[in-house]
Design a protein around this motif. Structure first.
Motif, PDB file in Angstrom:
ATOM      1  N   SER A  26       0.906  -1.267  -0.119  1.00 44.38           N
ATOM      2  CA  SER A  26      -0.027  -0.073   0.009  1.00 44.38           C
ATOM      3  C   SER A  26       0.762   1.224   0.043  1.00 44.38           C
ATOM      4  CB  SER A  26      -0.918  -0.086   1.338  1.00 44.38           C
ATOM      5  OG  SER A  26      -0.183   0.276   2.446  1.00 44.38           O
ATOM      6  N   ALA A  27       0.503   2.415  -0.293  1.00 43.47           N
ATOM      7  CA  ALA A  27       0.987   3.562  -0.556  1.00 43.47           C
ATOM      8  C   ALA A  27       1.481   4.126   0.970  1.00 43.47           C
ATOM      9  CB  ALA A  27       0.152   4.877  -0.981  1.00 43.47           C
ATOM     10  N   ALA A  28       0.777   3.711   1.937  1.00 41.26           N
ATOM     11  CA  ALA A  28       0.988   4.126   3.217  1.00 41.26           C
ATOM     12  C   ALA A  28       2.167   3.324   3.962  1.00 41.26           C
ATOM     13  CB  ALA A  28      -0.071   3.883   4.221  1.00 41.26           C
ATOM     14  N   ALA A  29       2.283   1.840   3.542  1.00 39.08           N
ATOM     15  CA  ALA A  29       3.349   1.304   3.801  1.00 39.08           C
ATOM     16  C   ALA A  29       4.642   1.479   3.256  1.00 39.08           C
ATOM     17  CB  ALA A  29       3.027  -0.187   3.741  1.00 39.08           C
ATOM     18  N   VAL A  30       4.609   2.290   2.054  1.00 35.61           N
ATOM     19  CA  VAL A  30       6.037   2.610   1.374  1.00 35.61           C
ATOM     20  C   VAL A  30       6.285   4.074   1.326  1.00 35.61           C
ATOM     21  CG1 VAL A  30       5.696   0.583  -0.144  1.00 35.61           C
ATOM     22  CG2 VAL A  30       4.935   2.882  -0.854  1.00 35.61           C
ATOM     23  N   THR A  31       5.375   4.725   1.927  1.00 31.83           N
ATOM     24  CA  THR A  31       5.597   6.232   1.878  1.00 31.83           C
ATOM     25  C   THR A  31       6.975   6.612   2.614  1.00 31.83           C
ATOM     26  OG1 THR A  31       3.396   6.821   1.548  1.00 31.83           O
ATOM     27  CG2 THR A  31       4.915   8.611   2.471  1.00 31.83           C
ATOM     28  N   ASP A  32       7.205   6.271   4.017  1.00 38.23           N
ATOM     29  CA  ASP A  32       8.561   6.419   4.823  1.00 38.23           C
ATOM     30  C   ASP A  32       9.695   6.129   4.044  1.00 38.23           C
ATOM     31  OD1 ASP A  32       6.553   7.799   6.533  1.00 38.23           O
ATOM     32  OD2 ASP A  32       6.773   5.982   7.822  1.00 38.23           O
ATOM     33  N   THR A  48      15.195  -0.572  -6.416  1.00 38.46           N
ATOM     34  CA  THR A  48      15.152  -1.517  -5.282  1.00 38.46           C
ATOM     35  C   THR A  48      15.789  -1.141  -3.867  1.00 38.46           C
ATOM     36  OG1 THR A  48      17.635  -1.605  -6.092  1.00 38.46           O
ATOM     37  CG2 THR A  48      16.304  -3.159  -7.177  1.00 38.46           C
ATOM     38  N   SER A  49      15.897   0.360  -4.019  1.00 41.42           N
ATOM     39  CA  SER A  49      16.147   0.619  -2.387  1.00 41.42           C
ATOM     40  C   SER A  49      14.921   0.941  -1.726  1.00 41.42           C
ATOM     41  CB  SER A  49      16.762   2.192  -2.628  1.00 41.42           C
ATOM     42  OG  SER A  49      15.946   3.176  -3.169  1.00 41.42           O
ATOM     43  N   VAL A  50      13.716   0.964  -2.335  1.00 38.93           N
ATOM     44  CA  VAL A  50      12.329   0.878  -1.737  1.00 38.93           C
ATOM     45  C   VAL A  50      12.220  -0.306  -0.808  1.00 38.93           C
ATOM     46  CG1 VAL A  50       9.748   1.269  -2.008  1.00 38.93           C
ATOM     47  CG2 VAL A  50      11.569   2.578  -3.397  1.00 38.93           C
ATOM     48  N   ASP A  51      12.718  -1.244  -1.264  1.00 39.72           N
ATOM     49  CA  ASP A  51      12.768  -2.719  -0.654  1.00 39.72           C
ATOM     50  C   ASP A  51      10.996  -3.395  -0.685  1.00 39.72           C
ATOM     51  OD1 ASP A  51      13.437  -4.936   0.880  1.00 39.72           O
ATOM     52  OD2 ASP A  51      13.061  -3.808   2.786  1.00 39.72           O
ATOM     53  N   ALA A  52      10.845  -3.296  -1.733  1.00 38.83           N
ATOM     54  CA  ALA A  52       9.337  -3.731  -2.074  1.00 38.83           C
ATOM     55  C   ALA A  52       9.335  -4.684  -3.427  1.00 38.83           C
ATOM     56  CB  ALA A  52       8.237  -2.712  -2.028  1.00 38.83           C
ATOM     57  N   ASP A  53       8.462  -5.598  -3.325  1.00 41.13           N
ATOM     58  CA  ASP A  53       8.269  -6.405  -4.662  1.00 41.13           C
ATOM     59  C   ASP A  53       7.481  -5.412  -5.794  1.00 41.13           C
ATOM     60  OD1 ASP A  53       9.266  -8.740  -3.436  1.00 41.13           O
ATOM     61  OD2 ASP A  53       7.173  -9.546  -2.972  1.00 41.13           O
ATOM     62  N   GLY A  86      11.760  14.075  -3.269  1.00 38.20           N
ATOM     63  CA  GLY A  86      12.447  14.451  -4.341  1.00 38.20           C
ATOM     64  C   GLY A  86      12.666  12.995  -5.207  1.00 38.20           C
ATOM     65  N   MET A  87      12.484  11.991  -4.590  1.00 35.22           N
ATOM     66  CA  MET A  87      12.775  10.593  -5.274  1.00 35.22           C
ATOM     67  C   MET A  87      11.610  10.498  -6.352  1.00 35.22           C
ATOM     68  SD  MET A  87      13.302   6.814  -3.743  1.00 35.22           S
ATOM     69  CE  MET A  87      13.051   5.374  -4.873  1.00 35.22           C
ATOM     70  N   GLY A  88      10.290  10.631  -6.029  1.00 34.25           N
ATOM     71  CA  GLY A  88       9.286  10.348  -6.951  1.00 34.25           C
ATOM     72  C   GLY A  88       7.775  10.614  -6.112  1.00 34.25           C
ATOM     73  N   VAL A  89       7.007  10.273  -6.869  1.00 32.31           N
ATOM     74  CA  VAL A  89       5.517  10.241  -6.352  1.00 32.31           C
ATOM     75  C   VAL A  89       4.919   9.020  -6.393  1.00 32.31           C
ATOM     76  CG1 VAL A  89       3.485  11.622  -6.958  1.00 32.31           C
ATOM     77  CG2 VAL A  89       5.469  12.529  -7.550  1.00 32.31           C
ATOM     78  N   VAL A  90       4.320   8.845  -5.202  1.00 34.57           N
ATOM     79  CA  VAL A  90       3.483   7.674  -4.715  1.00 34.57           C
ATOM     80  C   VAL A  90       1.986   7.823  -5.239  1.00 34.57           C
ATOM     81  CG1 VAL A  90       2.680   5.830  -3.318  1.00 34.57           C
ATOM     82  CG2 VAL A  90       5.236   6.892  -3.089  1.00 34.57           C
ATOM     83  N   GLU A  91       1.446   7.077  -5.866  1.00 32.58           N
ATOM     84  CA  GLU A  91      -0.005   7.266  -6.185  1.00 32.58           C
ATOM     85  C   GLU A  91      -0.861   5.897  -5.795  1.00 32.58           C
ATOM     86  OE1 GLU A  91      -2.741   7.172 -10.156  1.00 32.58           O
ATOM     87  OE2 GLU A  91      -0.618   7.738 -10.311  1.00 32.58           O
ATOM     88  N   PRO A  92      -1.717   6.049  -5.067  1.00 31.41           N
ATOM     89  CA  PRO A  92      -2.220   4.651  -4.284  1.00 31.41           C
ATOM     90  C   PRO A  92      -3.194   4.324  -5.283  1.00 31.41           C
ATOM     91  CG  PRO A  92      -2.599   6.907  -2.801  1.00 31.41           C
ATOM     92  CD  PRO A  92      -2.119   7.299  -4.210  1.00 31.41           C
ATOM     93  N   VAL A  93      -3.160   2.928  -5.311  1.00 35.60           N
ATOM     94  CA  VAL A  93      -4.069   2.097  -6.199  1.00 35.60           C
ATOM     95  C   VAL A  93      -5.182   1.443  -5.421  1.00 35.60           C
ATOM     96  CG1 VAL A  93      -4.243   0.148  -7.888  1.00 35.60           C
ATOM     97  CG2 VAL A  93      -2.501   1.751  -7.864  1.00 35.60           C
ATOM     98  N   ASP A  94      -4.723   0.559  -4.347  1.00 36.42           N
ATOM     99  CA  ASP A  94      -5.669  -0.205  -3.557  1.00 36.42           C
ATOM    100  C   ASP A  94      -5.086  -0.540  -2.120  1.00 36.42           C
ATOM    101  OD1 ASP A  94      -4.217  -2.331  -4.047  1.00 36.42           O
ATOM    102  OD2 ASP A  94      -5.524  -2.978  -5.936  1.00 36.42           O
ATOM    103  N   ASP A  95      -5.538  -1.365  -1.377  1.00 34.81           N
ATOM    104  CA  ASP A  95      -5.013  -1.579  -0.004  1.00 34.81           C
ATOM    105  C   ASP A  95      -3.549  -2.477  -0.207  1.00 34.81           C
ATOM    106  OD1 ASP A  95      -6.808  -0.361   1.190  1.00 34.81           O
ATOM    107  OD2 ASP A  95      -8.277  -1.995   1.632  1.00 34.81           O
ATOM    108  N   ASP A  96      -3.420  -3.012  -1.424  1.00 34.05           N
ATOM    109  CA  ASP A  96      -2.328  -3.925  -1.469  1.00 34.05           C
ATOM    110  C   ASP A  96      -1.278  -3.535  -2.697  1.00 34.05           C
ATOM    111  OD1 ASP A  96      -3.299  -5.861   0.298  1.00 34.05           O
ATOM    112  OD2 ASP A  96      -4.577  -6.412  -1.323  1.00 34.05           O
ATOM    113  N   SER A  97      -1.496  -2.285  -3.334  1.00 37.80           N
ATOM    114  CA  SER A  97      -0.374  -1.840  -4.177  1.00 37.80           C
ATOM    115  C   SER A  97      -0.574  -0.196  -4.320  1.00 37.80           C
ATOM    116  CB  SER A  97      -0.859  -2.370  -5.536  1.00 37.80           C
ATOM    117  OG  SER A  97      -2.019  -2.047  -6.111  1.00 37.80           O
ATOM    118  N   CYS A  98       0.330   0.209  -4.983  1.00 44.42           N
ATOM    119  CA  CYS A  98       0.425   1.668  -5.232  1.00 44.42           C
ATOM    120  C   CYS A  98       1.417   1.798  -6.477  1.00 44.42           C
ATOM    121  CB  CYS A  98       0.953   2.478  -4.225  1.00 44.42           C
ATOM    122  SG  CYS A  98       2.593   1.992  -3.686  1.00 44.42           S
ATOM    123  N   LEU A  99       1.279   3.035  -7.262  1.00 48.89           N
ATOM    124  CA  LEU A  99       2.357   3.096  -8.257  1.00 48.89           C
ATOM    125  C   LEU A  99       3.275   4.287  -7.842  1.00 48.89           C
ATOM    126  CD1 LEU A  99      -0.279   3.855 -11.060  1.00 48.89           C
ATOM    127  CD2 LEU A  99       1.065   2.000 -10.688  1.00 48.89           C
TER     128      LEU A  99
END
Length: 220
Positions: A147-153, A187-192, A158-171
């Motif tokens: 989710s966007a909430a899980a990866v925001t931190d 890869t530094s985001v540490d997420a599939d 300046g790295m990029g923009v997170v766009e929520p999609v649903d509870d299990d994914s984001c752009l």
């Protein structure tokens, strides 16, 4: 500016007005800016934002070309150690972002204008999207399987923009000078993740990155 805001009531009227003007026109997003812009330049832009007056200035682009611009200023934004002006460019009839350290205001300002609606939820989000998607020679959009909430931190300013999609994914929309840097950032985001919209060079860079990691593990 935060320190002066606390002392605002103790300041003489002229200084109190200047603090109030800068505070009203400024949005902070990410790290504090480096001191590369004069107070007079910031105040000139902040005054135009507050009074809703058109601003004319000389501008030097990243490629060192020079031009004179006429804009309807919206906000000053402190973003990733730089000051930016977000404004409607009257000659290009579109929203633009300008590095404040590259512009020199002209006087006088005016005439007044009616504020336009930003093409995004807020000015900080708009600026982040512009910086990540327009100014870099290589851009990509990936789907993160969290989710966007899980990866925001994990996304630094300046790295990029997170766009929520649903509870299990984001752009994640991002850009860089080269595909190698894009691969490292992703890869530094540490997420599939899954490549959603990316140049073929990024695929090659990710393969090279993966091979390098596998070789390191085999040698361990």
């Amino acid at each position: 500016m935060r320190a002066l805001a606390k002392l605002e009531q103790m300041l003489p009227p002229r200084l109190r007005y200047r603090v109030s003007t800068l505070h009203t026109a400024t949005v902070r997003a990410g790290a504090a800016p480096t001191p590369k812009v004069s107070a007079d330049t910031l105040m000139a832009i902040a005054e135009a934002c507050r009074r809703r007056e058109r601003l004319r200035f000389d501008y030097v682009s990243p490629r060192r070309s020079r031009s004179t611009r006429l804009v309807e200023p919206h906000s000053l934004v402190s973003f990733d150690r730089h000051w930016y002006l977000v404004a409607w460019d009257t000659d290009r009839t579109d929203w633009r972002t300008f590095r404040v350290d590259r512009l020199t205001p002209r006087t006088p300002t005016g005439p007044r204008f009616t504020p336009r609606e930003l093409p995004d939820t807020d000015v900080a989000t708009y600026l982040a999207h512009q910086l990540s998607s327009r100014t870099w020679p290589f851009q990509a959009t990936i789907t993160l399987h969290e989710s966007a909430a899980a990866v925001t931190d994990r996304i630094w300013p300046g790295m990029g923009v997170v766009e929520p999609v649903d509870d299990d994914s984001c752009l994640l929309h991002l850009g860089a000078d080269n595909p190698r840097d894009l691969a490292w950032m992703i890869t530094s985001v540490d997420a599939d993740f899954t490549l959603t919209d990316a140049p073929p060079e990024l695929t090659d860079a990710l393969h090279a990155h993966a091979a390098r990691c596998l070789n390191a593990v085999r040698k361990a």
